[in-house]
Write a protein that holds these residues in place. Structure first.
Motif, PDB file in Angstrom:
ATOM      1  N   PRO A 129       0.830  -1.207   0.000  1.00 13.33           N
ATOM      2  CA  PRO A 129       0.000   0.000   0.000  1.00 13.33           C
ATOM      3  C   PRO A 129       0.862   1.254   0.000  1.00 13.33           C
ATOM      4  N   PHE A 130       0.373   2.262  -0.673  1.00 11.87           N
ATOM      5  CA  PHE A 130       1.042   3.557  -0.755  1.00 11.87           C
ATOM      6  C   PHE A 130       0.240   4.509   0.128  1.00 11.87           C
ATOM      7  N   PHE A 131       0.890   5.154   1.072  1.00 14.42           N
ATOM      8  CA  PHE A 131       0.193   5.980   2.045  1.00 14.42           C
ATOM      9  C   PHE A 131       0.262   7.455   1.683  1.00 14.42           C
ATOM     10  N   CYS A 132      -0.835   8.158   1.946  1.00 12.95           N
ATOM     11  CA  CYS A 132      -0.914   9.595   1.687  1.00 12.95           C
ATOM     12  C   CYS A 132      -0.046  10.335   2.699  1.00 12.95           C
ATOM     13  N   HIS A 133       0.582  11.394   2.242  1.00 10.86           N
ATOM     14  CA  HIS A 133       1.456  12.186   3.118  1.00 10.86           C
ATOM     15  C   HIS A 133       0.688  13.234   3.925  1.00 10.86           C
ATOM     16  N   GLN A 134      -0.590  13.431   3.622  1.00  8.75           N
ATOM     17  CA  GLN A 134      -1.377  14.445   4.331  1.00  8.75           C
ATOM     18  C   GLN A 134      -1.404  14.141   5.829  1.00  8.75           C
ATOM     19  N   GLY A 135      -1.060  15.116   6.635  1.00 10.15           N
ATOM     20  CA  GLY A 135      -1.088  14.968   8.086  1.00 10.15           C
ATOM     21  C   GLY A 135       0.177  14.380   8.681  1.00 10.15           C
ATOM     22  N   LEU A 136       1.112  13.924   7.842  1.00 12.96           N
ATOM     23  CA  LEU A 136       2.365  13.398   8.379  1.00 12.96           C
ATOM     24  C   LEU A 136       3.339  14.539   8.622  1.00 12.96           C
ATOM     25  N   PRO A 137       4.102  14.482   9.709  1.00 10.63           N
ATOM     26  CA  PRO A 137       5.088  15.538   9.962  1.00 10.63           C
ATOM     27  C   PRO A 137       6.227  15.482   8.953  1.00 10.63           C
ATOM     28  N   VAL A 138       6.862  16.625   8.745  1.00  8.16           N
ATOM     29  CA  VAL A 138       7.976  16.739   7.812  1.00  8.16           C
ATOM     30  C   VAL A 138       9.271  16.744   8.614  1.00  8.16           C
ATOM     31  N   SER A 139      10.224  15.894   8.227  1.00  9.52           N
ATOM     32  CA  SER A 139      11.506  15.820   8.927  1.00  9.52           C
ATOM     33  C   SER A 139      12.372  17.024   8.578  1.00  9.52           C
ATOM     34  N   ALA A 140      13.514  17.141   9.221  1.00  9.89           N
ATOM     35  CA  ALA A 140      14.459  18.231   8.950  1.00  9.89           C
ATOM     36  C   ALA A 140      14.987  18.170   7.525  1.00  9.89           C
ATOM     37  N   PHE A 141      14.905  16.999   6.893  1.00  9.80           N
ATOM     38  CA  PHE A 141      15.373  16.841   5.521  1.00  9.80           C
ATOM     39  C   PHE A 141      14.272  17.094   4.501  1.00  9.80           C
ATOM     40  N   GLY A 142      13.069  17.446   4.956  1.00 10.65           N
ATOM     41  CA  GLY A 142      11.955  17.727   4.061  1.00 10.65           C
ATOM     42  C   GLY A 142      11.180  16.501   3.645  1.00 10.65           C
ATOM     43  N   ALA A 143      11.414  15.370   4.298  1.00  9.99           N
ATOM     44  CA  ALA A 143      10.697  14.132   3.964  1.00  9.99           C
ATOM     45  C   ALA A 143       9.527  13.937   4.920  1.00  9.99           C
ATOM     46  N   TYR A 144       8.444  13.397   4.390  1.00 11.86           N
ATOM     47  CA  TYR A 144       7.302  13.057   5.239  1.00 11.86           C
ATOM     48  C   TYR A 144       7.686  11.839   6.071  1.00 11.86           C
ATOM     49  N   THR A 145       7.570  11.968   7.380  1.00 18.14           N
ATOM     50  CA  THR A 145       8.014  10.920   8.281  1.00 18.14           C
ATOM     51  C   THR A 145       6.923  10.607   9.297  1.00 18.14           C
ATOM     52  N   PRO A 146       6.452   9.358   9.344  1.00 15.74           N
ATOM     53  CA  PRO A 146       5.434   9.027  10.347  1.00 15.74           C
ATOM     54  C   PRO A 146       6.031   9.079  11.753  1.00 15.74           C
ATOM     55  N   VAL A 147       5.200   9.390  12.712  1.00 21.81           N
ATOM     56  CA  VAL A 147       5.642   9.453  14.100  1.00 21.81           C
ATOM     57  C   VAL A 147       5.967   8.054  14.615  1.00 21.81           C
ATOM     58  N   ALA A 148       5.158   7.082  14.214  1.00 27.56           N
ATOM     59  CA  ALA A 148       5.360   5.706  14.658  1.00 27.56           C
ATOM     60  C   ALA A 148       4.956   4.743  13.555  1.00 27.56           C
ATOM     61  N   THR A 149       5.558   3.573  13.580  1.00 24.11           N
ATOM     62  CA  THR A 149       5.199   2.521  12.628  1.00 24.11           C
ATOM     63  C   THR A 149       4.931   1.229  13.399  1.00 24.11           C
ATOM     64  N   PHE A 150       4.158   0.356  12.800  1.00 29.81           N
ATOM     65  CA  PHE A 150       3.896  -0.967  13.355  1.00 29.81           C
ATOM     66  C   PHE A 150       3.967  -1.961  12.215  1.00 29.81           C
ATOM     67  N   ARG A 151       4.870  -2.914  12.315  1.00 24.66           N
ATOM     68  CA  ARG A 151       5.097  -3.905  11.265  1.00 24.66           C
ATOM     69  C   ARG A 151       5.326  -3.253   9.910  1.00 24.66           C
ATOM     70  N   GLY A 152       6.050  -2.152   9.927  1.00 25.57           N
ATOM     71  CA  GLY A 152       6.400  -1.449   8.707  1.00 25.57           C
ATOM     72  C   GLY A 152       5.337  -0.525   8.156  1.00 25.57           C
ATOM     73  N   LEU A 153       4.191  -0.424   8.830  1.00 22.91           N
ATOM     74  CA  LEU A 153       3.109   0.447   8.366  1.00 22.91           C
ATOM     75  C   LEU A 153       3.074   1.717   9.214  1.00 22.91           C
ATOM     76  N   PRO A 154       2.904   2.876   8.595  1.00 23.81           N
ATOM     77  CA  PRO A 154       2.862   4.133   9.356  1.00 23.81           C
ATOM     78  C   PRO A 154       1.542   4.275  10.110  1.00 23.81           C
TER      79      PRO A 154
END
Length: 160
Positions: free
Chosen positions: A85-110
């Motif tokens: 599955p491809f996840f939408c970036h809406q609502g995900l925080p942006v890292s210092a490098f400008g990448a969308y980064t989930p706060v937490a993952t479980f079994r590889g899923l954001p």
């Protein structure tokens, strides 16, 4: 993750909610066509579309990777997953490098991320987004670069 993903875009035309009615109507058995789920990826003729799962975005965002002209599609889909599955970036925080980064993952899923509506459309045979890709600024610097500095109300006359 591959192999774990199942997408069932159709309601099973042979049963009602996974229960196959018998001829007399007294006995009820689990439908063998859909394994009792009530949904199928092989409708065997005309079938009603299954409702979109609650974890899938309702509509593609303006900068959806599956819109015509997106950087992901322009790169021949190299950045898009084939069987995950491809996840939408809406609502995900942006890292210092400008990448969308989930706060937490479980079994590889954001956790907290929704499945991309464009990806869902592609995988279920729905129409892909008609409107072309539109770049949306994500950082404060990009917003200022595109639209100028945002001054608070009444700040024009205040010397700093």
């Amino acid at each position: 993750m591959s192999g774990d993903l199942s997408i069932w875009p159709w309601k099973c035309p042979l049963c009602v909610g996974g229960i196959a009615p018998s001829e007399g109507g007294q006995d009820r058995e689990r439908c063998l066509h859909c394994s009792g789920s009530g949904l199928t990826d092989d409708p065997c003729g005309e079938a009603e579309r299954a409702p979109r799962p609650p974890g899938v975005m309702r509509a593609p965002c303006a900068d959806c990777a599956f819109r015509r002209g997106s950087p992901e599609l322009e790169n021949q889909g190299v950045q898009l997953p084939d069987d995950e599955p491809f996840f939408c970036h809406q609502g995900l925080p942006v890292s210092a490098f400008g990448a969308y980064t989930p706060v937490a993952t479980f079994r590889g899923l954001p956790l907290g991320a929704m499945v991309c509506a464009g990806w869902w459309a592609l995988k279920t045979g729905e129409d892909l987004p008609a409107k072309p890709y539109r770049e949306v600024p994500i950082t404060e610097d990009q917003v200022e670069e595109r639209w100028g500095r945002n001054k608070p109300d009444g700040a024009e006359g205040i010397a700093q």
